[in-house]
Scaffold this active site. Sequence first.
Site, PDB file in Angstrom:
ATOM      1  N   VAL B 347      37.243  54.988  -8.974  1.00  0.00           N
ATOM      2  CA  VAL B 347      36.490  55.642  -7.905  1.00  0.00           C
ATOM      3  C   VAL B 347      36.187  57.073  -8.327  1.00  0.00           C
ATOM      4  O   VAL B 347      37.091  57.830  -8.691  1.00  0.00           O
ATOM      5  CB  VAL B 347      37.312  55.719  -6.600  1.00  0.00           C
ATOM      6  CG1 VAL B 347      36.426  56.147  -5.444  1.00  0.00           C
ATOM      7  CG2 VAL B 347      37.987  54.410  -6.319  1.00  0.00           C
ATOM      8  N   TYR B 552       7.750  50.409 -10.094  1.00  0.00           N
ATOM      9  CA  TYR B 552       8.340  49.780  -8.919  1.00  0.00           C
ATOM     10  C   TYR B 552       7.453  48.626  -8.484  1.00  0.00           C
ATOM     11  O   TYR B 552       6.243  48.801  -8.379  1.00  0.00           O
ATOM     12  CB  TYR B 552       8.339  50.805  -7.792  1.00  0.00           C
ATOM     13  CG  TYR B 552       9.688  51.095  -7.211  1.00  0.00           C
ATOM     14  CD1 TYR B 552      10.452  52.135  -7.704  1.00  0.00           C
ATOM     15  CD2 TYR B 552      10.176  50.347  -6.148  1.00  0.00           C
ATOM     16  CE1 TYR B 552      11.692  52.413  -7.158  1.00  0.00           C
ATOM     17  CE2 TYR B 552      11.415  50.625  -5.609  1.00  0.00           C
ATOM     18  CZ  TYR B 552      12.169  51.648  -6.112  1.00  0.00           C
ATOM     19  OH  TYR B 552      13.393  51.931  -5.587  1.00  0.00           O
TER      20      TYR B 552
END
Lengths: 705, 632
Positions: B347, B552
């Site tokens: 993390v 995209y």
Amino acid sequence: MHSAEATRDSMLKKRDDLEDILEDRRRSSDLRYALRCYTPALYRGLTPCGAQQLKGLVLQSDQLRYVVQQVCKETGAPSEEVQAEAVAILEEMAHRLQLGTIRFFAFVLSKIFKTLFRNISVNEEGIQRLQQAILDHPVVLLPSHRSYMDFLLMSYILYTYDLALPVIAAGMDFMGMKLVGEMLRMSGAFFIRRSFGGDRLYWAVFSQYVQTMLRIGFAPVEFFLEGTRSRTSKSLTPKLGLLNIVMDPFLKGEVFDISLVPVSISYERILEESLYARELLGVPKPKESTSGLFKARKVLSEDYGSIHVYFGQPVSVRSLAEGRVNRGQFNLIPRHIPRRPGDDVHGFVKDSAYRLVRAQEENMVLKPWVLIASLLLQNQNQDQDRDPGVPLEQLTQQAVWLRDLSRQCGAFLHWPDHASPAEVVSSSLSLHRGLVRVSEGRVRLALQQGQSSSRRTADELLDRAVVLLSCASYRNQLMHVFVRLALLASAVHNASSSKKNDVFSSFSFLRNMFSNEFILCPGATVQDFEEACYLLVKTGVLLISQQEVLVTDAGRRTVAFLSGLLDPFLQGYQVVCRFLCEDAADALTEKRFVPAVRSFIIKHLLSGRLRHTEVLSSDLQKNALAALLRLGAVGRVRGCPTLQINRVLVNSLEDALGETRPPLCKTSRFLPGSSERWSLLQEGSSPRRRPPPLASDPEPAPCDP
Amino acid sequence: MAANSSGGGSSDRQRTARQRLSVIAGHLQRPADGDVAVLAAECKAQEADVSGEEKTVPRRRQEIMKWNGWGYSDSRFLFNKKGQAEFTGKRYRLSGMIIPGLKDWFESTFGASLQHKTPATPILNSSAVPPPTLNEALVEELKSTSIPFSHDAEDRVFRAHGHCLHEIFALREGKLGRVPDMVVWPNCHNDVVKIVELACKHNVCLIPYGGGTSVSSALECPREETRSIVSLDTSQMNRILWIDEKNLTAHVEAGIVGQDLERLLNESGYCTGHEPDSMEFSSLGGWVATRASGMKKNIYGNIEDLVVHVKMVTPRGVIEKSCQGPRMSTGPDIHHFIMGSEGTLGVVTEVTMKIRPMPEYQKYGSVVFPNFEQGVACLREVAKQRCAPASIRLMDNEQFKFGHALKPQVSSIFTSFLDGLKKFYITKFKGFDPNHLCVATLLFEGDRERVLQHEKQVYDIAAKFGGLAAGEDNGQRGYMLTFVIAYLRDLGMDYYVIGESFETSVPWDRVLDICRNVKARIVRECKDKGVQFPPLSTCRVTQTYDAGACVYFYFAFNYRGLSDPVHVYEQVEHAAREEILANGGSLSHHHGVGKLRKEWMRETVSDVGIGMLKSVKDYVDPNNIFGNRNLL
């Protein structure tokens, strides 16, 4: 198994109906037709561009600029010079497609076609499919090539149906015909040199020219997969160069897809019929010249029956390549840098080419004469001099039998159903009266009768051969339907036992041997075997159990006919082997091969030791040599024109071919067991292995169809 | 909470605005014109309910966010009783506005109809949530640490998904797969260290959760996981720990979401300039873990350019560098094991990031090109001259039309007259084909003079490619859409329309080819898979680099008549990705791999590459505590 089923389905597929386009021409004004409004639907992604602008695009393309630079670097020539050379190549090559010229041809050809042909039939559904294909993707038209007429005819048809006119790759030899060359150029032909092996600049200009047209959707690109006109009416093994070029824009992602449209053009009577036969016999082909064309006018007075043009299902390059080619392979090197295609691309293009030629073959319309010619050739008595001929009724009967057989095997046969078989046969005979004689109710080939073979001269022999080869060219039209069955029929004879494995080995050997002669898709041995088994079982000719392949009593006739089809080829290959072993000079060059083998054959024919005059065909001889080269029985040494003959291997090949028929008077050399011989052929030096399918066929052994 | 903050919130806001203005004024040569300054902030949701110390993202996300759709519960598109589209809420510029063109565009593009509705399951049925498999020993020990945790069904469901189509579609149908068994909210780095220690001790699976905006199935709980799954939600670790004005860096806890980070830095006159489209919800730690990219990367750089120092807690301990040198030659950069690790190694808890003084001036712009090819050529030239504005995006024709359909109702006849005039000028006078033209939107940032100079340079280049300047409004609307487009998908899903976007990066010479081929592939696959209506298949070039661009793709279709629309959707997306790879595009530019694109990792990074990554994983996390099974 799966693929075999697919083939079967395709054999039963319904073909489109054909419409005569000359009918309209006979009813209404040719002039008005030539001048009518022509507004074809164009490719959706079209970048509008004239023929002149097109050249600019080609010359500015990254690909060409790169090659020009490279050539400069390597030769030290100034870049203007190389660039100028590129411009000159392009000028020599480029078409100047003009509607005016097309209109001129539309007018003139209408007149000519109406005199020469009874009708020109086209499948309109195919035209509609083509129209859609043209809208969606760049299109490549791939007609079969049997006549000079082909590409004019194609443009004529596309003009008639208001479709985009194609640009056509034509051989440079046409350019020699001054006026006509330019006319053709203006009707959309572009000219490529027959050979330009090492010339990188030429290759770059040429490939960019074609690819630019595809990329911008300039026009459908048309070329002949077979590379040249087939003189034998058999499809030629496809040439891969242009197909490689047209597939490249797809593989490199420059277009989404490309549609390949196989077109089958079948002539009931080929204009160049006897011309081809002479050519095959070694009378050199007359150089194309305008005056020669005018001399050919006399052909205008004859009846050439009908033409059938079948536009096949468009084949998407994308779906062909799906799962075959990893397009990602072009990711790491700039796409404009020319590269030799990798093995996968090469294999893919090759397989595709075969599939496309097969698609052409399947949609070739066969006329009843094709059946009759096949029967007459087989009925030829061994002693050709006193050929009594076949009674007409018997011939008719045989023709009906063969009609049914070929239909069962998926032939696209145009046998008029409304007429009686007798009428059909006589009308076929009368159209081909140059090749066949009917007298006293008996039918014979139009061969000169005369002296017995022993006293015949070589000239007479060649005259006879012209007729026989002409007939054979019609029989050859049937070969694509029957070749797999004929190979199996011969294999059944040829095999050392009726065990299925042995039959398969024998089949596989023969198929391999003849894969330069007929269109046999690479790597499809098992599939072809299964297909042939399936059809011969279906027609009641063979009984196939788990282990054994047996001929039924009723099937003997068919087996005889089928293996008869292959006979001339078998004998031809054998005699070529024989020649190489016995008669070939030590310094035989490839160039000298055909004349040398021809005189060898003439000698044997005259002495009566050879049965099939057909083996005089240089096409067959060249194919045989190509096969021997491929199998390594004959070798080439780099930089040396002499052929290296491996006599042991050639000899054993000859034996293997002659297993069941010893046509040449020759003592068979001892070889311990057939399987050893197979391995010798197929595995090179590792004997005593069950004959596997060829190294290039990584397939499992066949299972029951 | 909403009640108590709304009063104080507005005064806070005024205070913030004042502060901001004074900062801006300091940078401006001329007196600030409140309207032009920092317009970008107005595109995303406005911080209505938060002040400095309060958190945008509460522990109970369900208080402000949708459980089965995008974003804030109060903001959504709907078709009102008159059949007009409107956007609810107050947060966005578009909020409360009528969008008259949307219905027609929607119906004609998708063949959809307002009569055919597919409403979502309204509320989460807690009883449908499988009961948690708890590791009792772990729970006991956690209790003693005072780190908050929960095994409430809603909390768990919220953290079981990202925003892939299949995830949202399933939620709308009320279907739940495997969800985490427990959620923990560490408050600081040390909390995380404790949690990871406990997880190792008790062998439970930890899945880090930041903003929950993943579109790569990265948050999906692996079905084969038998251990207790603990979702480690970093959202409460959201403080800026210090700002170093000498070095222009800020040390920030990794759970902070983009909008808070910018807002808090803005208060001190700074910004990071990192603005991914998801910045309202996505977190700093998530950006690091996925190698995120921001809209304004041309000025500020992508996350890998922005990060100076990272702290990550792994099962082996904490990994970090010993200094904050701006560049080091100390073997392979260990940051690159962390960036893009997608929660498989540990993390990320704290990050030191570069910051910049807030730009004094911003200006939007737009250019219309006669066709997409010209537009791409222009972007390429802009990249070649290295003069790209903060953001430059090129939309294709379909997206141009889409953007047009999203124009809010104009207030005056004059504006609509002007629009008409513009349209006339472009299509009739300049001869642009309305079915081919495309538009580039631009955002300039910096000091005023330089922006104006820069603007001229870019427009001059555009003119060479036939581009016509088309005004600031068009540009700004383009960027506004960035933040609402995700809401639009939910509207589509109310009416049988499903869709998604995905991205790639590709060398310049391939841009046109990849755009054409992928769009065509989508159309063909939809047809082949039995989709009854033509799909929307469109693309835009959103980032430029020296050697290539980011592209995209947007793809949506009407699924009426399909029995398994999600499966069809997935097949088409799969095919589209294959097509991208075949055309030399990358597996992902910034969305990451997750589990959705795992199957292509090997061919993407080679066998040896996979081996390298595996060996790192094996060393750092031998017991697969971080067991989300992303990436490898």
